[in-house]
Design a protein around this motif. Structure first.
Motif, PDB file in Angstrom:
ATOM      1  N   PRO A   1       0.818  -1.197   0.000  1.00  0.00           N
ATOM      2  CA  PRO A   1       0.000   0.000   0.000  1.00  0.00           C
ATOM      3  C   PRO A   1       0.854   1.250   0.000  1.00  0.00           C
ATOM      4  O   PRO A   1       1.939   1.247   0.553  1.00  0.00           O
ATOM      5  N   ARG A   2       0.333   2.310  -0.584  1.00  0.00           N
ATOM      6  CA  ARG A   2       1.071   3.564  -0.621  1.00  0.00           C
ATOM      7  C   ARG A   2       0.949   4.286   0.705  1.00  0.00           C
ATOM      8  O   ARG A   2      -0.082   4.205   1.365  1.00  0.00           O
ATOM      9  N   PRO A   3       2.006   5.022   1.092  1.00  0.00           N
ATOM     10  CA  PRO A   3       1.914   5.779   2.339  1.00  0.00           C
ATOM     11  C   PRO A   3       0.911   6.910   2.200  1.00  0.00           C
ATOM     12  O   PRO A   3       0.583   7.322   1.093  1.00  0.00           O
ATOM     13  N   PRO A   4       0.384   7.435   3.320  1.00  0.00           N
ATOM     14  CA  PRO A   4      -0.573   8.537   3.249  1.00  0.00           C
ATOM     15  C   PRO A   4       0.016   9.719   2.488  1.00  0.00           C
ATOM     16  O   PRO A   4       1.220   9.904   2.416  1.00  0.00           O
ATOM     17  N   GLU A   5      -0.872  10.525   1.899  1.00  0.00           N
ATOM     18  CA  GLU A   5      -0.460  11.687   1.110  1.00  0.00           C
ATOM     19  C   GLU A   5       0.480  12.569   1.921  1.00  0.00           C
ATOM     20  O   GLU A   5       0.224  12.859   3.086  1.00  0.00           O
ATOM     21  N   GLY A   6       1.576  12.972   1.278  1.00  0.00           N
ATOM     22  CA  GLY A   6       2.518  13.856   1.949  1.00  0.00           C
ATOM     23  C   GLY A   6       3.563  13.124   2.771  1.00  0.00           C
ATOM     24  O   GLY A   6       4.495  13.725   3.268  1.00  0.00           O
ATOM     25  N   GLU A   7       3.440  11.810   2.909  1.00  0.00           N
ATOM     26  CA  GLU A   7       4.402  11.030   3.700  1.00  0.00           C
ATOM     27  C   GLU A   7       5.222  10.161   2.759  1.00  0.00           C
ATOM     28  O   GLU A   7       4.684   9.424   1.944  1.00  0.00           O
ATOM     29  N   ARG A   8       6.528  10.262   2.854  1.00  0.00           N
ATOM     30  CA  ARG A   8       7.403   9.491   1.986  1.00  0.00           C
ATOM     31  C   ARG A   8       7.778   8.172   2.658  1.00  0.00           C
ATOM     32  O   ARG A   8       7.928   8.102   3.864  1.00  0.00           O
ATOM     33  N   THR A   9       7.928   7.139   1.830  1.00  0.00           N
ATOM     34  CA  THR A   9       8.350   5.844   2.350  1.00  0.00           C
ATOM     35  C   THR A   9       9.830   5.914   2.688  1.00  0.00           C
ATOM     36  O   THR A   9      10.640   6.366   1.888  1.00  0.00           O
ATOM     37  N   MET A  10      10.166   5.461   3.861  1.00  0.00           N
ATOM     38  CA  MET A  10      11.555   5.491   4.308  1.00  0.00           C
ATOM     39  C   MET A  10      12.357   4.414   3.583  1.00  0.00           C
ATOM     40  O   MET A  10      11.856   3.323   3.308  1.00  0.00           O
ATOM     41  N   GLU A  11      13.603   4.714   3.249  1.00  0.00           N
ATOM     42  CA  GLU A  11      14.492   3.746   2.611  1.00  0.00           C
ATOM     43  C   GLU A  11      14.820   2.615   3.588  1.00  0.00           C
ATOM     44  O   GLU A  11      14.905   2.823   4.797  1.00  0.00           O
ATOM     45  N   ASP A  12      15.062   1.432   3.023  1.00  0.00           N
ATOM     46  CA  ASP A  12      15.343   0.258   3.859  1.00  0.00           C
ATOM     47  C   ASP A  12      16.515   0.480   4.809  1.00  0.00           C
ATOM     48  O   ASP A  12      16.446   0.098   5.981  1.00  0.00           O
ATOM     49  N   GLN A  13      17.599   1.056   4.303  1.00  0.00           N
ATOM     50  CA  GLN A  13      18.777   1.235   5.163  1.00  0.00           C
ATOM     51  C   GLN A  13      18.483   2.178   6.334  1.00  0.00           C
ATOM     52  O   GLN A  13      19.020   2.002   7.421  1.00  0.00           O
ATOM     53  N   GLN A  14      17.593   3.144   6.110  1.00  0.00           N
ATOM     54  CA  GLN A  14      17.197   4.030   7.205  1.00  0.00           C
ATOM     55  C   GLN A  14      16.383   3.259   8.248  1.00  0.00           C
ATOM     56  O   GLN A  14      16.541   3.480   9.454  1.00  0.00           O
ATOM     57  N   ILE A  15      15.526   2.376   7.777  1.00  0.00           N
ATOM     58  CA  ILE A  15      14.729   1.558   8.701  1.00  0.00           C
ATOM     59  C   ILE A  15      15.646   0.635   9.500  1.00  0.00           C
ATOM     60  O   ILE A  15      15.481   0.475  10.716  1.00  0.00           O
ATOM     61  N   ILE A  16      16.616   0.037   8.828  1.00  0.00           N
ATOM     62  CA  ILE A  16      17.569  -0.841   9.516  1.00  0.00           C
ATOM     63  C   ILE A  16      18.330  -0.066  10.590  1.00  0.00           C
ATOM     64  O   ILE A  16      18.548  -0.569  11.699  1.00  0.00           O
ATOM     65  N   GLU A  17      18.693   1.188  10.289  1.00  0.00           N
ATOM     66  CA  GLU A  17      19.371   2.033  11.285  1.00  0.00           C
ATOM     67  C   GLU A  17      18.481   2.249  12.512  1.00  0.00           C
ATOM     68  O   GLU A  17      18.960   2.289  13.643  1.00  0.00           O
ATOM     69  N   LEU A  18      17.169   2.380  12.276  1.00  0.00           N
ATOM     70  CA  LEU A  18      16.239   2.534  13.403  1.00  0.00           C
ATOM     71  C   LEU A  18      16.242   1.283  14.281  1.00  0.00           C
ATOM     72  O   LEU A  18      16.208   1.373  15.509  1.00  0.00           O
ATOM     73  N   TYR A  19      16.261   0.107  13.628  1.00  0.00           N
ATOM     74  CA  TYR A  19      16.354  -1.139  14.418  1.00  0.00           C
ATOM     75  C   TYR A  19      17.631  -1.139  15.244  1.00  0.00           C
ATOM     76  O   TYR A  19      17.613  -1.475  16.429  1.00  0.00           O
ATOM     77  N   TRP A  20      18.730  -0.776  14.618  1.00  0.00           N
ATOM     78  CA  TRP A  20      20.017  -0.795  15.304  1.00  0.00           C
ATOM     79  C   TRP A  20      20.078   0.207  16.444  1.00  0.00           C
ATOM     80  O   TRP A  20      20.764  -0.024  17.438  1.00  0.00           O
ATOM     81  N   SER A  21      19.377   1.320  16.303  1.00  0.00           N
ATOM     82  CA  SER A  21      19.380   2.318  17.387  1.00  0.00           C
ATOM     83  C   SER A  21      18.266   2.055  18.396  1.00  0.00           C
ATOM     84  O   SER A  21      18.022   2.851  19.298  1.00  0.00           O
ATOM     85  N   ARG A  22      17.570   0.906  18.230  1.00  0.00           N
ATOM     86  CA  ARG A  22      16.489   0.468  19.134  1.00  0.00           C
ATOM     87  C   ARG A  22      15.348   1.468  19.175  1.00  0.00           C
ATOM     88  O   ARG A  22      14.725   1.696  20.219  1.00  0.00           O
ATOM     89  N   ASP A  23      15.048   2.042  18.016  1.00  0.00           N
ATOM     90  CA  ASP A  23      13.954   3.003  17.893  1.00  0.00           C
ATOM     91  C   ASP A  23      12.691   2.247  17.482  1.00  0.00           C
ATOM     92  O   ASP A  23      12.647   1.639  16.399  1.00  0.00           O
ATOM     93  N   PRO A  24      11.634   2.269  18.311  1.00  0.00           N
ATOM     94  CA  PRO A  24      10.402   1.530  17.995  1.00  0.00           C
ATOM     95  C   PRO A  24       9.754   1.936  16.670  1.00  0.00           C
ATOM     96  O   PRO A  24       8.940   1.192  16.123  1.00  0.00           O
ATOM     97  N   GLN A  25      10.120   3.106  16.145  1.00  0.00           N
ATOM     98  CA  GLN A  25       9.563   3.513  14.848  1.00  0.00           C
ATOM     99  C   GLN A  25       9.994   2.569  13.722  1.00  0.00           C
ATOM    100  O   GLN A  25       9.370   2.552  12.657  1.00  0.00           O
ATOM    101  N   ALA A  26      11.037   1.792  13.971  1.00  0.00           N
ATOM    102  CA  ALA A  26      11.484   0.814  12.971  1.00  0.00           C
ATOM    103  C   ALA A  26      10.335  -0.126  12.603  1.00  0.00           C
ATOM    104  O   ALA A  26      10.125  -0.441  11.428  1.00  0.00           O
ATOM    105  N   ILE A  27       9.590  -0.551  13.621  1.00  0.00           N
ATOM    106  CA  ILE A  27       8.476  -1.471  13.383  1.00  0.00           C
ATOM    107  C   ILE A  27       7.348  -0.760  12.640  1.00  0.00           C
ATOM    108  O   ILE A  27       6.756  -1.321  11.711  1.00  0.00           O
TER     109      ILE A  27
END
Length: 196
Positions: A1-27
């Motif tokens: 599904p497409r993200p809501p209007e005005g919201e960009r999909t985060m790149e995979d490597q950025q999401i992986i960085e969130l996991y590594w920094s233990r940021d719940p936004q990764a999920i």
């Protein structure tokens, strides 16, 4: 599904960085970007919506627990592997309680002569995985794509044919030839002895 209007999909490597920094936004970002895809994969194995949702949610928990130390190169493939394994485990557990048919049983039967033809075969799972990877890399691009869509993603033959813009019979023939090649390939590499 497409993200809501005005919201960009985060790149995979950025999401992986969130996991590594233990940021719940990764999920949250994983769910937004790949949730529908993971659900579709789970649904090809499990027919229950609740079971599929549970497997997808468990996928994010497994990913959270795996990163770090793991740093996947491709987040989509990493999540797919987790979701697929969880779905297969759930399917097997349900099947021990109630025998049934379905897509997974069909796929298992199609590949059984290639991979489990010899009860004495003792290769470790990791060794078999390497053999399968090597086999797939030797297939022509289209045959490899057809094989993976059928046996990894769990697409029906009709869905595979539609994706490739070919007739269903052509997809069936490709799969049949690839299974025969896999069987011979495993015999040649000593996975199991040619049966009777």
């Amino acid at each position: 599904p497409r993200p809501p209007e005005g919201e960009r999909t985060m790149e995979d490597q950025q999401i992986i960085e969130l996991y590594w920094s233990r940021d719940p936004q990764a999920i949250d970002h994983s769910s937004r970007k790949y949730g529908a895809y993971l659900f579709t994969v789970a649904h090809r194995i499990l027919s229950s919506r609740e079971d599929c949702e549970e497997c997808v949610n468990d996928t994010y928990i497994r990913a959270w627990n795996a990163m770090p130390p793991q740093r996947p190169t491709h987040l989509r493939a990493f999540l797919l592997k987790i979701a697929r394994n969880l779905s297969l485990t759930a399917y097997q557990a349900a099947r021990t309680q109630k025998r049934g048919g379905g897509q997974v049983l069909s796929l298992t039967q199609e590949l059984s002569d290639c991979v489990t033809g010899n009860p004495e075969a003792t290769l470790q799972k990791a060794e078999l995985t390497k053999l399968l990877d090597s086999f797939l890399m030797g297939l022509p691009d289209r045959d490899r794509y057809i094989f993976l869509r059928r046996y990894w993603h769990g697409d029906t033959v009709a869905e595979v044919a539609a994706r490739c813009h070919i007739a269903t019979g052509t997809a069936k023939s490709s799969l049949f030839r690839s299974r025969q090649k896999l069987h011979r390939y495993l015999i040649e590499r000593g996975y199991f002895h040619k049966m009777g």
